[in-house]
Design a protein around this motif. Structure first.
Motif: not given
Length: 195
Positions: A167-178
């Protein structure tokens, strides 16, 4: 002599009635005891017996393996050498196991260790703290991969990224609240589960 037979006969009848009444009371007592045994209690017995189960999940998915941990509202199944599934009890639609294990689990479990009182939120907060990559299978059949960023009382935030990428900011493609209610199972690498 005839009186002896009569008394023997009466004694045998009384004994048979007593045994029938005792069996009925024992049967009713067992029904009452079983009415107090929860699914969680039975999972604890299966964990202690290191039983193999097939868990059927909401949305049609499933997981096979050995019950390795049970919490307040979840249980974990060791899927083999590579991963562990954390399954919310609310996402379970049934368990398959050998008949002997099914009967044994009805004995229930006495006592409660601290680990057994930990809820799903606690487990997710631990995964977030350790930044463990997870595969999230949702009730609707969708799958997500990433890292749990935080967990609330009834939901968690997931940073979406490939499992094999840290998990690195450049690897994150989005966020999800589950919401917890949407979670069918959460799969963690066996060495990362902490269970």
């Amino acid at each position: 002599m005839r009186w002896d037979r009569l008394f023997d006969d009466l004694e045998a009848q009384a004994s048979a009635e007593w045994e029938a009444e005792r069996a009925a009371l024992a049967s009713e007592s067992e029904r009452v005891r079983l009415s107090r045994v929860s699914l969680r209690d039975r999972l604890l017995v299966l964990r202690d017996a290191q039983a193999q189960v097939g868990a059927h999940l909401t949305g049609g998915g499933g997981v096979e393996g050995r019950v390795v941990a049970v919490g307040a509202d979840w249980f974990a199944v060791d899927r083999g050498p590579s991963s562990v599934s954390i399954v919310p009890l609310a996402g379970l639609t049934g368990l398959r196991m050998p008949h002997a294990d099914l009967l044994h689990s009805a004995a229930g479990h006495a006592g409660q260790a601290l680990r057994e009182r930990l809820d799903l939120g606690f487990v997710l907060r631990d995964l977030a703290r350790r930044r463990v990559p997870v595969l999230v299978e949702l009730v609707g059949g969708d799958s997500l991969t990433g890292t749990v960023d935080r967990a609330g009382a009834d939901h968690f935030d997931l940073a979406l990224h490939d499992l094999d990428t840290p998990r690195h900011p450049s690897a994150v493609t989005g966020f999800r609240m589950v919401p917890f209610g949407a979670l069918a199972q959460l799969v963690v690498a066996a060495g990362d589960s902490g269970l």
